[in-house]
Structures are given as C-alpha cells and as structure tokens.
Write a protein that holds these residues in place. Structure first.
Motif, PDB file in Angstrom:
ATOM      1  N   ASP A 208       0.686  -1.342  -0.006  1.00 28.28           N
ATOM      2  CA  ASP A 208       0.059  -0.017  -0.247  1.00 28.28           C
ATOM      3  C   ASP A 208       1.196   1.563  -0.320  1.00 28.28           C
ATOM      4  OD1 ASP A 208      -1.967  -1.771   0.329  1.00 28.28           O
ATOM      5  OD2 ASP A 208      -2.993  -0.737   2.172  1.00 28.28           O
ATOM      6  N   SER A 209       2.249   1.159   0.258  1.00 35.09           N
ATOM      7  CA  SER A 209       3.182   1.988   0.735  1.00 35.09           C
ATOM      8  C   SER A 209       3.809   1.968  -0.627  1.00 35.09           C
ATOM      9  CB  SER A 209       3.446   2.140   1.237  1.00 35.09           C
ATOM     10  OG  SER A 209       3.086   1.885   3.134  1.00 35.09           O
ATOM     11  N   LEU A 210       4.545   1.675  -0.987  1.00 34.34           N
ATOM     12  CA  LEU A 210       6.254   2.029  -2.086  1.00 34.34           C
ATOM     13  C   LEU A 210       5.189   0.744  -3.279  1.00 34.34           C
ATOM     14  CD1 LEU A 210       8.497   0.209  -0.110  1.00 34.34           C
ATOM     15  CD2 LEU A 210       8.053   2.715   0.024  1.00 34.34           C
ATOM     16  N   GLN A 211       5.591   1.879  -4.582  1.00 30.91           N
ATOM     17  CA  GLN A 211       5.076   0.843  -5.846  1.00 30.91           C
ATOM     18  C   GLN A 211       6.431  -0.286  -6.420  1.00 30.91           C
ATOM     19  OE1 GLN A 211       3.144   0.079  -7.901  1.00 30.91           O
ATOM     20  NE2 GLN A 211       3.247   1.698  -9.441  1.00 30.91           N
ATOM     21  N   MET A 212       5.867  -1.740  -6.403  1.00 25.79           N
ATOM     22  CA  MET A 212       6.879  -2.044  -6.937  1.00 25.79           C
ATOM     23  C   MET A 212       6.410  -3.106  -7.837  1.00 25.79           C
ATOM     24  SD  MET A 212       7.635  -3.909  -2.890  1.00 25.79           S
ATOM     25  CE  MET A 212       7.042  -2.847  -1.548  1.00 25.79           C
ATOM     26  N   ALA A 213       7.713  -3.360  -8.850  1.00 27.62           N
ATOM     27  CA  ALA A 213       7.686  -4.614  -9.848  1.00 27.62           C
ATOM     28  C   ALA A 213       8.652  -4.792 -10.182  1.00 27.62           C
ATOM     29  CB  ALA A 213       6.904  -3.657 -10.769  1.00 27.62           C
ATOM     30  N   ASP A 214       8.961  -6.630 -10.887  1.00 26.05           N
ATOM     31  CA  ASP A 214       9.466  -7.038 -11.159  1.00 26.05           C
ATOM     32  C   ASP A 214      10.401  -6.959 -12.673  1.00 26.05           C
ATOM     33  OD1 ASP A 214      11.301  -9.481 -11.526  1.00 26.05           O
ATOM     34  OD2 ASP A 214       9.905 -10.568  -9.771  1.00 26.05           O
ATOM     35  N   MET A 215      11.361  -6.404 -12.032  1.00 21.83           N
ATOM     36  CA  MET A 215      12.274  -6.369 -13.872  1.00 21.83           C
ATOM     37  C   MET A 215      13.131  -7.890 -14.605  1.00 21.83           C
ATOM     38  SD  MET A 215      13.765  -2.300 -13.703  1.00 21.83           S
ATOM     39  CE  MET A 215      15.102  -3.160 -15.212  1.00 21.83           C
ATOM     40  N   GLY A 216      12.589  -9.041 -13.871  1.00 22.45           N
ATOM     41  CA  GLY A 216      13.491 -10.601 -14.797  1.00 22.45           C
ATOM     42  C   GLY A 216      14.551 -10.172 -13.273  1.00 22.45           C
ATOM     43  N   ASP A 217      15.348 -10.788 -14.435  1.00 23.45           N
ATOM     44  CA  ASP A 217      16.750 -11.269 -14.151  1.00 23.45           C
ATOM     45  C   ASP A 217      18.464 -10.446 -15.185  1.00 23.45           C
ATOM     46  OD1 ASP A 217      16.330 -13.297 -12.642  1.00 23.45           O
ATOM     47  OD2 ASP A 217      15.652 -15.210 -13.824  1.00 23.45           O
ATOM     48  N   VAL A 218      18.784 -10.054 -14.565  1.00 24.73           N
ATOM     49  CA  VAL A 218      19.895  -9.571 -15.265  1.00 24.73           C
ATOM     50  C   VAL A 218      20.886 -11.229 -16.006  1.00 24.73           C
ATOM     51  CG1 VAL A 218      22.754  -8.939 -15.225  1.00 24.73           C
ATOM     52  CG2 VAL A 218      20.876  -8.663 -13.047  1.00 24.73           C
ATOM     53  N   ALA A 219      21.008 -10.617 -17.616  1.00 23.36           N
ATOM     54  CA  ALA A 219      21.323 -11.474 -18.391  1.00 23.36           C
ATOM     55  C   ALA A 219      22.975 -11.901 -17.932  1.00 23.36           C
ATOM     56  CB  ALA A 219      21.164 -10.761 -19.694  1.00 23.36           C
ATOM     57  N   ILE A 220      23.628 -12.663 -16.919  1.00 23.37           N
ATOM     58  CA  ILE A 220      25.202 -12.916 -17.138  1.00 23.37           C
ATOM     59  C   ILE A 220      26.031 -13.572 -17.715  1.00 23.37           C
ATOM     60  CG2 ILE A 220      24.946 -12.618 -14.284  1.00 23.37           C
ATOM     61  CD1 ILE A 220      25.357 -15.799 -15.083  1.00 23.37           C
ATOM     62  N   ASN A 221      26.529 -13.921 -18.097  1.00 27.82           N
ATOM     63  CA  ASN A 221      27.715 -14.670 -18.477  1.00 27.82           C
ATOM     64  C   ASN A 221      27.993 -15.534 -18.310  1.00 27.82           C
ATOM     65  OD1 ASN A 221      29.506 -16.144 -20.117  1.00 27.82           O
ATOM     66  ND2 ASN A 221      30.651 -14.235 -20.728  1.00 27.82           N
ATOM     67  N   THR A 222      27.000 -16.368 -17.779  1.00 29.79           N
ATOM     68  CA  THR A 222      27.524 -18.525 -17.494  1.00 29.79           C
ATOM     69  C   THR A 222      28.510 -18.757 -17.164  1.00 29.79           C
ATOM     70  OG1 THR A 222      26.097 -19.578 -15.915  1.00 29.79           O
ATOM     71  CG2 THR A 222      26.744 -19.809 -18.642  1.00 29.79           C
ATOM     72  N   PHE A 223      29.574 -18.292 -18.008  1.00 28.83           N
ATOM     73  CA  PHE A 223      31.128 -18.834 -18.996  1.00 28.83           C
ATOM     74  C   PHE A 223      31.587 -18.085 -17.900  1.00 28.83           C
ATOM     75  CE2 PHE A 223      27.971 -20.659 -21.952  1.00 28.83           C
ATOM     76  CZ  PHE A 223      27.820 -22.320 -21.533  1.00 28.83           C
ATOM     77  N   SER A 224      31.107 -16.605 -17.285  1.00 25.91           N
ATOM     78  CA  SER A 224      32.530 -15.899 -17.179  1.00 25.91           C
ATOM     79  C   SER A 224      32.065 -15.435 -16.128  1.00 25.91           C
ATOM     80  CB  SER A 224      33.341 -14.803 -17.701  1.00 25.91           C
ATOM     81  OG  SER A 224      34.017 -13.896 -17.721  1.00 25.91           O
ATOM     82  N   LEU A 225      32.870 -15.384 -14.669  1.00 22.99           N
ATOM     83  CA  LEU A 225      32.375 -15.081 -13.317  1.00 22.99           C
ATOM     84  C   LEU A 225      32.646 -13.634 -13.816  1.00 22.99           C
ATOM     85  CD1 LEU A 225      30.902 -15.142 -10.448  1.00 22.99           C
ATOM     86  CD2 LEU A 225      33.910 -15.736  -9.436  1.00 22.99           C
ATOM     87  N   VAL A 226      33.910 -12.815 -13.938  1.00 26.05           N
ATOM     88  CA  VAL A 226      34.644 -11.951 -14.212  1.00 26.05           C
ATOM     89  C   VAL A 226      33.413 -10.865 -15.015  1.00 26.05           C
ATOM     90  CG1 VAL A 226      36.123 -10.582 -15.280  1.00 26.05           C
ATOM     91  CG2 VAL A 226      37.134 -12.368 -13.546  1.00 26.05           C
ATOM     92  N   GLU A 227      33.395 -11.724 -16.015  1.00 26.15           N
ATOM     93  CA  GLU A 227      32.226 -10.472 -17.250  1.00 26.15           C
ATOM     94  C   GLU A 227      31.336 -10.427 -16.235  1.00 26.15           C
ATOM     95  OE1 GLU A 227      31.033  -8.495 -20.199  1.00 26.15           O
ATOM     96  OE2 GLU A 227      33.118  -9.277 -19.728  1.00 26.15           O
ATOM     97  N   SER A 228      30.637 -12.055 -15.546  1.00 28.76           N
ATOM     98  CA  SER A 228      29.487 -11.184 -15.580  1.00 28.76           C
ATOM     99  C   SER A 228      28.895 -10.173 -14.089  1.00 28.76           C
ATOM    100  CB  SER A 228      29.363 -12.514 -14.617  1.00 28.76           C
ATOM    101  OG  SER A 228      29.078 -13.459 -14.868  1.00 28.76           O
ATOM    102  N   LEU A 229      29.917  -9.827 -13.313  1.00 25.02           N
ATOM    103  CA  LEU A 229      29.943  -8.652 -12.152  1.00 25.02           C
ATOM    104  C   LEU A 229      30.103  -7.837 -12.985  1.00 25.02           C
ATOM    105  CD1 LEU A 229      32.665 -10.262  -9.832  1.00 25.02           C
ATOM    106  CD2 LEU A 229      30.686 -10.666 -10.114  1.00 25.02           C
ATOM    107  N   LYS A 230      30.976  -7.271 -13.858  1.00 24.23           N
ATOM    108  CA  LYS A 230      31.193  -6.370 -14.893  1.00 24.23           C
ATOM    109  C   LYS A 230      29.082  -5.844 -15.461  1.00 24.23           C
ATOM    110  CE  LYS A 230      35.711  -6.701 -16.857  1.00 24.23           C
ATOM    111  NZ  LYS A 230      36.055  -7.175 -17.513  1.00 24.23           N
ATOM    112  N   ILE A 231      29.231  -6.882 -15.971  1.00 25.44           N
ATOM    113  CA  ILE A 231      27.215  -7.236 -16.483  1.00 25.44           C
ATOM    114  C   ILE A 231      26.782  -6.773 -14.962  1.00 25.44           C
ATOM    115  CG2 ILE A 231      25.349  -8.468 -17.125  1.00 25.44           C
ATOM    116  CD1 ILE A 231      27.357 -10.188 -18.780  1.00 25.44           C
ATOM    117  N   ILE A 232      26.740  -7.255 -13.937  1.00 24.97           N
ATOM    118  CA  ILE A 232      25.709  -6.756 -12.932  1.00 24.97           C
ATOM    119  C   ILE A 232      26.152  -5.456 -12.348  1.00 24.97           C
ATOM    120  CG2 ILE A 232      25.207  -7.026 -10.601  1.00 24.97           C
ATOM    121  CD1 ILE A 232      26.132 -10.122 -10.817  1.00 24.97           C
TER     122      ILE A 232
END
Length: 313
Positions: A78-102
């Motif tokens: 009742d107080s805040l407007q909320m919604a779901d933007m889905g998932d961040v499209a990470i690179n599932t083969f690279s942690l280094v690249e995924s952290l940059k994407i996030i």
C-alpha cells in the motif's frame, strides 16, 4: 493505487506470473520505489553449486505470501510501488564478465529513486552491486547476516569470489567499516585469525554462539541506533540460518540462527535508511521440499516491511 500482488482468492497461487509475489513484470524502473531483480548465478561458489536456480524458486515460493504483515502491521504494497524486472543476463561461463554485467545493470538504476531488491545467486553478486550503490550513495553501512565473513583474500588465486566479497568492498572504500555488522558467523576456519583482521578494520562481528538462545530484537535495535540514517545495504545469506531450517544452500554450517531469530532481527532494523538489499545462496536442489526458498521469500517480505516509507496499520 500501487501495484498489488495477485490475490490467491482471485487466481490460484499455483498459477499466474512467475514474478516475485506475482507482481507485474516491467522493463524499466521508472515510477517504482522497489525493483526486484534476479541474478541466477553460481559460478562464484566454492563448494556446492546450484544457486543459479535460486531466483526462480524464490519467486515460485513467494506466491504463498499475502500482502499484509499482520504480525507487525506493515503494509508494504500500500505504501511503495513495486514490480519485477526479471533477471540480469549474466555470462554463465565467466564470473569476471558477469560481475561487470551486474554492475552495469545496477548503474542503470541510478537515475531513479528506486531500492533494488535482489534474488540470488551466489554471494559474489553483492560486490558489483556495492560498487554501483557506492557511485550513487558513497560508502554505505552494511548489515551482513551470514555464517561466513567472506573476507578471504583469494580463493584458488581468484580475488573475486563469493568468499572474498567484503575484503574487496573494504579495500575499494565501498563501506564505512565502523558501520559494518556481520551477524551469525560460525563454523571452522583456515587459520586462528580468520575473523580478527576484519575486526581490526572496524567490522563489528557477532558470532552465532554469542546469540544462541537469545532474542535478536535488542541486537537489531542496537545496530539500527548505531547506523542511524546513513545509507545502508542489507545482504542476507540464507546459510546464516541453521541447516535444520534452510538446508538448501551451498555451504551449510551447523549452529546457526533460527527463523524466529531472523525475523526478530529484521523487524528490529526498522528505521534504517536501506538503499538496497539482497537474498543470496539459495540452492534449491538441496531442499526438495522448497522450504529454504519459501523461507528466503518470507524473509524478503520481512525486509520489504521495514523499508523507508512503509506504513504501519
């Protein structure tokens, strides 16, 4: 009228959209106070994988939750407007690249007065979020509820993993060290000094045995008073709970918090200026009942209930 979760009396809980609490799915944070974002990642884990499925199951189990916190009187929807933007499209083969994407994805929220609510995913995701948050708010206070301090220097030669997050955040000046509270720490260590170095930085480290058999309301109130209105990030690792309550996680440790303690602690943090929060390390395949994800979803609801601007009835 702000967005409301679909009522279980209007559409059966086992149907409808697969968003958090069956809220609307959106493409932009415009007009929102809170945005839910999933990060389905487990390439930063060091023991059992599987947290890539965490966001999906937390959303699924969240369909059970009703919109009013009748125990506390909080009416977050009742107080805040909320919604779901889905998932961040990470690179599932690279942690280094995924952290940059996030980090880039969360940078995209800066033009909006929105609190990001993240469904994880392993704990390495918190580092790029803190990097992004600090660009907007400067160094933040941190409430970190976890079995592990995550202050290792390296793991297998890597400096960015789920066990090095808060050392990197400290080194990069993303945190106010004296306003860092790590709660529920326990288990075995690699050296006798595993916790002492971070305590020397100023981190406030509360081990699980210190709070066994106690209400956590006084601790939460003490933390809230100490942090005051400084921008605060809350990161909740589900393995802070004893595996009797939350076995569905990658690095379980016995002797943890109970679910009532977790709820007491969160409720006592009401009043903090929370600018973002996450729920991490839910690994569904280790709990076929779904109870770990159900617990995670309910604890996220408890955090929603203490956000700035939430009315209490």
């Amino acid at each position: 009228m702000p967005n409301q979760p679909i009522s279980g009396n209007d559409l059966a809980r086992f149907s409808g959209p697969q968003t958090f609490m069956r809220l609307p799915e959106v493409q932009s944070p415009e007009g929102l106070d809170v945005v839910f974002m999933g990060i389905p990642m487990d390439i930063g884990t060091s023991w059992r994988s599987g947290t890539r499925f965490g966001p999906k199951q937390i959303r699924q189990e969240s369909a059970m939750i009703r919109p009013y916190n009748v125990q506390t009187g909080a009416a977050p929807f009742d107080s805040l407007q909320m919604a779901d933007m889905g998932d961040v499209a990470i690179n599932t083969f690279s942690l280094v690249e995924s952290l940059k994407i996030i980090e880039s994805a969360y940078d995209g929220l800066h033009d909006y007065p929105v609190v990001p609510a993240t469904l994880g995913g392993d704990h390495s995701l918190t580092l790029p979020i803190l990097r992004s948050i600090a660009k907007k708010h400067g160094p933040v206070a941190l409430v970190h509820i976890d079995a592990h301090a995550d202050v290792n220097d390296e793991m297998f030669g890597e400096r960015e993993t789920h066990g090095t997050v808060f050392r990197r955040a400290y080194e990069e000046g993303l945190l106010v060290p004296d306003l860092v509270y790590q709660i529920g720490l326990r288990g075995t260590g690699y050296t006798a000094e595993d916790f002492s170095e971070a305590a020397g930085w100023g981190f406030n480290m509360i081990t699980a045995p210190e709070i066994w058999h106690k209400s956590l309301t006084p601790l939460g109130q003490e933390i809230s008073q100490a942090i005051g209105d400084h921008p605060c990030y809350l990161t909740y690792d589900i393995d802070s709970l004893d595996p009797a309550y939350a076995p569905g996680t990658g690095t379980p440790e016995i002797g943890g918090l109970t679910t009532p303690q977790a709820m007491e602690l969160i409720r006592a943090l009401r009043g903090l200026n929370i600018v973002g929060f996450d729920m991490v390390e839910v690994s569904p395949m280790y709990d076929t009942s779904g109870n770990t994800a159900l617990t995670a979803a309910n604890l996220m609801f408890e955090i929603l209930s203490i956000l700035p601007g939430v009315a209490y009835r």
